[in-house]
Design an enzyme around this catalytic site. Structure first.
Site: not given
Ligand SMILES: Cc1ncc(COP(=O)(O)O)c(C=O)c1O
Length: 339
Positions: A74-76, A78
């Site tokens: 879910h990383s913003n 990355t």
């Protein structure tokens, strides 16, 4: 004092606006403003893009050909790294953990679109993820590439420095509109946003209250210790005469609820009020927890206006069916609508 001007790339294309929120102000009885770091060009923006402006300038200066970073699916951070690497013509590999979602949604969809090489490593711990990522870096280097590795959340002193500059930027923007902020509130996890804003305040010699609303306490074992490290690494780079100490930090876990990405009291109301009164989207993982803090403190009389809500982005999570479904069913005016 004047900070050292680090080399920076322009990844956002414009200065994110500072806007007055009249209807939320009327509702809460405290003057509320917003810094729109959720807006921008590359990667649909967010606070991580700002950090990458200093980080990727350094990567370029070191002759890097390949960005490697890690995070959850879910990383913003990355997603922002993948977009920025695409924009400057560098290769990018993302090492992503956590098994859900299986569908290519939200940031995962964007990571793929931005051309990153995705290594999906399953449901492992953050420590294991760092080890796996080190192995990926070694392999890429052995294949002849020059790697620039960004840690989880792009949390570096150099990234934090961009937030020290951002503090002064927001101050100038408020002044141009005849206002001054007394309090800044923002969502906080790996820490470079809080570390940078705190250093920015010290550089300007101000006494603004800066409240970091913790949304992911598990990123570090020693959260305040790591925030201090980031702030002082940034100080070493741009304001070496300054030291940030623990009394400069203000962090609260009061709005974390059940944990990272999990429900918390006030989140639904924060999403609802921001959308209905101001047409602005905040997401359930990060920014709605910061807005929930503002609403609660405004109602309790424990926050002094004008308040600047630093919008750090992250609305991409809203388009993940897991979050979209729960937001829809939690807001009374929506859940009765027959789809
Ligand atoms: C939308 C959003 N807000 C806030 C944060 C927290 O920023 P920091 O890592 O600088 O604490 C993040 C980090 O992942 C984020 O994606």
């Amino acid at each position: 004092m004047k900070p050292v001007d680090l080399p920076r790339l322009d990844l956002r294309g414009f200065t994110s606006p500072v806007q007055f929120l009249p209807r939320l102000t009327d509702d809460l009885g405290v003057e509320i403003w917003v810094k729109r770091d959720d807006l921008g060009s590359v990667g649909l923006a967010g606070n991580k893009v700002r950090k990458l402006e200093t980080e990727l300038a350094q990567a370029r200066a070191l002759g890097a050909t390949h960005i490697v970073t890690e995070g959850s699916r879910h990383s913003n951070a990355t997603r922002a790294a993948a977009a920025a690497a695409a924009a400057i013509g560098m290769k990018c590999t993302l090492v992503l953990c956590h098994d859900e979602p299986k569908e290519p949604v939200g940031n995962l969809l964007l990571d793929g679109l931005f051309g990153a090489d995705l290594r999906l490593v399953g449901d492992i711990s953050w420590v294991e993820l760092a080890e796996v990522t080190s192995g990926v870096v070694r392999d890429i280097e052995e294949a002849g590439e020059r790697v620039y590795r960004l840690p989880i959340g792009s949390a570096t002193g150099r990234g934090a420095a961009s937030f020290a500059y951002a503090y002064a930027e927001a101050e100038r923007q408020m002044e141009a509109q005849g206002a001054v902020f007394n309090t800044i509130v923002h969502a906080s996890s790996a820490g470079s946003t809080h570390a940078g804003l705190t250093l920015g305040r010290a550089i300007r010699g101000n006494s603004t209250r800066i409240i970091g609303v913790i949304v992911a306490p598990e990123v570090y074992e020693d959260v305040p210790g790591n925030y201090l490290r980031l702030a002082n690494e940034a100080a070493d780079l741009i304001a070496p005469s300054l030291r940030i100490t623990s009394s400069d930090l203000e962090l609260t876990e009061d709005y974390l609820g059940e944990g990272y990405g999990k429900p918390a009291a006030g989140v639904t109301e924060a999403i609802d009020l921001m959308a209905r009164l101001e047409g602005i989207v905040v997401d359930p993982v990060y920014t709605a927890k910061a807005v929930a803090a503002i609403i609660d403190m405004a109602r309790n009389g424990t926050i002094e206006g004008p308040v600047l809500f630093w919008h750090t982005g992250g609305y991409h999570a809203m388009f993940d069916p897991t979050y979209a479904t729960s937001v829809w069913s939690d807001i009374p005016r929506l859940r009765d609508i027959k789809l």
